[in-house]
Design a protein around this motif. Structure first.
Motif, PDB file in Angstrom:
ATOM      1  N   ALA C  35      22.122  37.505  36.900  1.00 36.30           N
ATOM      2  CA  ALA C  35      22.719  38.322  35.845  1.00 36.30           C
ATOM      3  C   ALA C  35      24.086  38.724  36.364  1.00 36.30           C
ATOM      4  O   ALA C  35      24.295  38.857  37.576  1.00 36.30           O
ATOM      5  N   VAL C  36      25.048  38.933  35.451  1.00 36.87           N
ATOM      6  CA  VAL C  36      26.400  39.314  35.848  1.00 36.87           C
ATOM      7  C   VAL C  36      26.803  40.566  35.075  1.00 36.87           C
ATOM      8  O   VAL C  36      26.704  40.600  33.843  1.00 36.87           O
ATOM      9  N   LEU C  37      27.229  41.593  35.802  1.00 36.13           N
ATOM     10  CA  LEU C  37      27.696  42.820  35.144  1.00 36.13           C
ATOM     11  C   LEU C  37      29.215  42.889  35.227  1.00 36.13           C
ATOM     12  O   LEU C  37      29.795  42.784  36.319  1.00 36.13           O
ATOM     13  N   HIS C  38      29.853  43.081  34.054  1.00 39.56           N
ATOM     14  CA  HIS C  38      31.311  43.157  33.993  1.00 39.56           C
ATOM     15  C   HIS C  38      31.743  44.602  33.795  1.00 39.56           C
ATOM     16  O   HIS C  38      31.249  45.286  32.906  1.00 39.56           O
ATOM     17  N   THR C  39      32.714  45.037  34.594  1.00 41.83           N
ATOM     18  CA  THR C  39      33.213  46.400  34.484  1.00 41.83           C
ATOM     19  C   THR C  39      34.711  46.391  34.830  1.00 41.83           C
ATOM     20  O   THR C  39      35.338  45.328  34.834  1.00 41.83           O
ATOM     21  N   ARG C  40      35.275  47.557  35.140  1.00 40.53           N
ATOM     22  CA  ARG C  40      36.708  47.601  35.459  1.00 40.53           C
ATOM     23  C   ARG C  40      36.905  47.470  36.965  1.00 40.53           C
ATOM     24  O   ARG C  40      36.030  47.873  37.756  1.00 40.53           O
ATOM     25  N   ALA C  45      35.715  48.898  42.756  1.00 44.19           N
ATOM     26  CA  ALA C  45      36.225  49.476  44.010  1.00 44.19           C
ATOM     27  C   ALA C  45      35.382  50.670  44.433  1.00 44.19           C
ATOM     28  O   ALA C  45      34.989  50.794  45.602  1.00 44.19           O
ATOM     29  N   LEU C  46      35.100  51.538  43.462  1.00 50.70           N
ATOM     30  CA  LEU C  46      34.240  52.683  43.769  1.00 50.70           C
ATOM     31  C   LEU C  46      32.868  52.221  44.239  1.00 50.70           C
ATOM     32  O   LEU C  46      32.287  52.762  45.182  1.00 50.70           O
ATOM     33  N   LEU C  47      32.369  51.207  43.577  1.00 48.38           N
ATOM     34  CA  LEU C  47      31.005  50.746  43.825  1.00 48.38           C
ATOM     35  C   LEU C  47      30.888  50.147  45.217  1.00 48.38           C
ATOM     36  O   LEU C  47      29.942  50.405  45.951  1.00 48.38           O
ATOM     37  N   VAL C  48      31.851  49.345  45.596  1.00 44.39           N
ATOM     38  CA  VAL C  48      31.729  48.557  46.824  1.00 44.39           C
ATOM     39  C   VAL C  48      32.269  49.264  48.055  1.00 44.39           C
ATOM     40  O   VAL C  48      31.614  49.320  49.091  1.00 44.39           O
ATOM     41  N   ALA C  49      33.468  49.791  47.952  1.00 42.88           N
ATOM     42  CA  ALA C  49      34.102  50.253  49.194  1.00 42.88           C
ATOM     43  C   ALA C  49      34.657  51.652  49.086  1.00 42.88           C
ATOM     44  O   ALA C  49      35.212  52.178  50.048  1.00 42.88           O
ATOM     45  N   GLY C  50      34.487  52.261  47.925  1.00 39.45           N
ATOM     46  CA  GLY C  50      35.158  53.504  47.655  1.00 39.45           C
ATOM     47  C   GLY C  50      34.382  54.730  48.075  1.00 39.45           C
ATOM     48  O   GLY C  50      33.926  54.846  49.215  1.00 39.45           O
ATOM     49  N   SER C  96      36.238  42.273  39.048  1.00 41.04           N
ATOM     50  CA  SER C  96      35.743  43.119  37.960  1.00 41.04           C
ATOM     51  C   SER C  96      34.298  42.818  37.564  1.00 41.04           C
ATOM     52  O   SER C  96      33.889  43.120  36.447  1.00 41.04           O
ATOM     53  N   SER C  97      33.546  42.221  38.465  1.00 44.14           N
ATOM     54  CA  SER C  97      32.147  41.960  38.110  1.00 44.14           C
ATOM     55  C   SER C  97      31.250  41.982  39.342  1.00 44.14           C
ATOM     56  O   SER C  97      31.714  41.856  40.479  1.00 44.14           O
ATOM     57  N   VAL C  98      29.976  42.176  39.089  1.00 46.30           N
ATOM     58  CA  VAL C  98      28.945  42.086  40.118  1.00 46.30           C
ATOM     59  C   VAL C  98      27.976  41.005  39.686  1.00 46.30           C
ATOM     60  O   VAL C  98      27.434  41.070  38.579  1.00 46.30           O
ATOM     61  N   ARG C  99      27.771  40.013  40.540  1.00 50.37           N
ATOM     62  CA  ARG C  99      26.805  38.958  40.231  1.00 50.37           C
ATOM     63  C   ARG C  99      25.531  39.220  41.032  1.00 50.37           C
ATOM     64  O   ARG C  99      25.585  39.443  42.236  1.00 50.37           O
ATOM     65  N   ILE C 100      24.429  39.201  40.330  1.00 54.84           N
ATOM     66  CA  ILE C 100      23.123  39.469  40.931  1.00 54.84           C
ATOM     67  C   ILE C 100      22.338  38.166  40.927  1.00 54.84           C
ATOM     68  O   ILE C 100      22.180  37.553  39.872  1.00 54.84           O
TER      69      ILE C 100
END
Lengths: 159, 159, 159, 159, 159, 159
Positions: C35-40, C45-50, C96-100
């Protein structure tokens, strides 16, 4: 006519849906239901006064009924989730049957007759599960709502 | 005598337990059960051919029964979990009743009569849930095992 | 033609049922889905390293996916219960996306693509739940099976 | 050294996952665990021989433990689902405590110590739930595995 | 800026938690979401008007979506439990896709967008489950919130 | 005497039942509980700062505790369902133990100490599940309520 003349849970196009109860008032509600399990007299004897310590087998069924009441909205597809605020499950036996009577209370927007019926049904099936080794022909009958109170449709009892 | 003379699920000291089935052989097993819901002829008419698109209401009950079969071991306290390998739920109606017949299959160490009974009971309660606005007096009867096969106790059918 | 030409789970009379898999062989099976989630970009940045300690938010989604894989047969009505023997849930992010990507294993009679898809979907929804305060417009796309192996229909990969 | 020197459920990159047990052999497995609830002597007296009919309160806790054993893989995120084939939950009381000992059996690819621990823990919490009105200070201790057998790591007992 | 600038569900130390909503007001809330399943035209034909009795396959998916809405807080780890007061799941098909639109209502302290998204996702996966024998390449896309109303953050619609 | 002198959940005839709380007022309620897991120093080292990325293993246990809090009424037979409005699960470690402290909030008619205890217990069992390959002798102790507030019985803290 005290009852609505339309089947609920069905829209004009026939599609099932969980009916919108957002605008119904929150009131105290009670429902009572029953189920009757028929078996042989020797099984009733074993169940009630015989080799079993008194109450243990029925204690299992009572718990099963109470816990099932809390799972009603997960079992009945279009049933609304409700905060169950009280449940009793009682047994009376005669020569060849066990009668299970349940009472369920809530303070909510829908009635609890499905919870009472589910508790009675699962309690009866649990008794069957415990006696099926000695009477696989046992049968459950007369699952029905006995009474309900609270809510817009007023109080009702099976005469 | 084809049946055991002791209640299962209860130990000598009377304590409930989940009986040990570790040493029972894995075999193909089938069980069939039924439940019958009684209502008024006009409700049957509505249910089957009337204002409802054909099959939709019964489709809801069918799904409820199938899904409940998979939850049996979570509902019946001393029931063993089983990998259900097939479930059917069928309806036949007459003037004032709906008969639900379920068949459940597994390849496992215990029978599936509890799964078949649970599917039939929950399907019947689901029909009640959908008609209770027009007939709160509807009643479910004759919940019973119709037949079972597979396992050490041999094949059996209600005559 | 590698695929059957009939819809499963449907009988000649159109009634839904859980298809009988009693006679299918028990084999090792693996399925992978995504599944792929698209965001800003700022949310990624907040999600991964912020502001978030590394991995914590994705750890929640990973667990949600793993636990959902085990509940698949309770969610998908006609899906057979399966003893899941292994689950992984992996994330890769770009601007701008997270792939699961999920992989599920079992030793059983049916495939585990529904388990892999359910794990991917629930993991994606869980990421959405954790970012919706900053991007309620986020969208999940491309939920699909990537590959499966084991079972009578042979190995398959999306090319 | 009988035990592995690595934490399971964790991959080289630190991500949690359900470890792959596809290649582990199916064997008979047993695990036993305990929990001990400490309260006041007068509460033990009420619980065992006092105002309560013998066994009823403990019967509730016993059922709760058995049913929880079946839900273990839904509660413990990385725990594999297992077909529990037998569960017992026993109580012994002394002046101010109740000791709960559980035994769980399966025929499967992983051990059942988590099931035994979960049954013991939930049974203990259920006793607490029933006495908390008279002793909210009651405490549960000594939740531990007592023994396990079956599986590649061999038999083990707490000395 | 209408949205908060911090990720919810995360504390200063980065630990996940279920955020405290004790002080939020109870209001009527509605959310709508969608999912789109893409397949081949011949599969859509089978699904809608072909060998299947009209509605049966979609009826299964509709029920799955409704029932999943009620399980949302058990699937999404940090989601608050909510008393769902109404759910609809609708399908529209074009040549090669099925669009699923869900609407969920509650009277509560948090929004129901996760419930609407979960209903849409599970309904879409259920359609996939029923067509996968004829199109294992089918794909689900465009899972997103369409609109929400009620609550402190005001009404919102995807433009 | 601040506490009632009768065991709850038991009727005059000794039958278990879910006590009627329909008439209790809805108030804000908080409860805090703990559990302590004892293991070897080298396992604590691995758990906290060693081969594991910081927090991942504890993140799994935290999520397990939060999700278990929401399932409390399904696990503890006579426990009332409650809309949990906030949950935190915190860990502190010393040389050879992990202490888990949980806080649960609700706005409802009964206290949430069972939810707090269930969250602590399941989080502790989850830690055990993740370290059992290196220390199967680990033990969970000191499961107890730390404090509660809200409701008719007033605020209370373990001194």
């Amino acid at each position: 006519m005290a009852e609505s003349d339309a089947l609920t849970h069905v829209r004009p196009d026939g599609a099932a849906h969980m009916v919108d109860v957002s605008n119904k008032p929150v009131t105290a509600r009670i429902a009572s239901a029953q189920a009757v399990l028929h078996t042989r007299p020797d099984v009733i004897a074993l169940l009630v006064a015989g080799e079993l310590p008194k109450g243990e087998a029925l204690a299992v069924a009572r718990l099963a009924g109470i816990m099932a009441a809390k799972q009603t909205s997960a079992l009945i597809p279009l049933c609304h989730p409700l905060p169950v605020s009280g449940v009793t499950v009682d047994f009376t036996t005669d020569e060849s049957s066990v009668r299970i009577v349940t009472t369920v209370k809530t303070t909510g927007v829908t009635g609890v007759e499905m919870e009472a019926l589910t508790a009675a049904s699962v309690a009866a099936l649990t008794v069957y599960d415990m006696i099926k080794a000695v009477d696989r022909s046992a049968r459950v009958t007369d699952i029905e709502v006995l009474s309900k109170s609270g809510g817009a449709s007023g109080d009702w009892s099976r005469e």
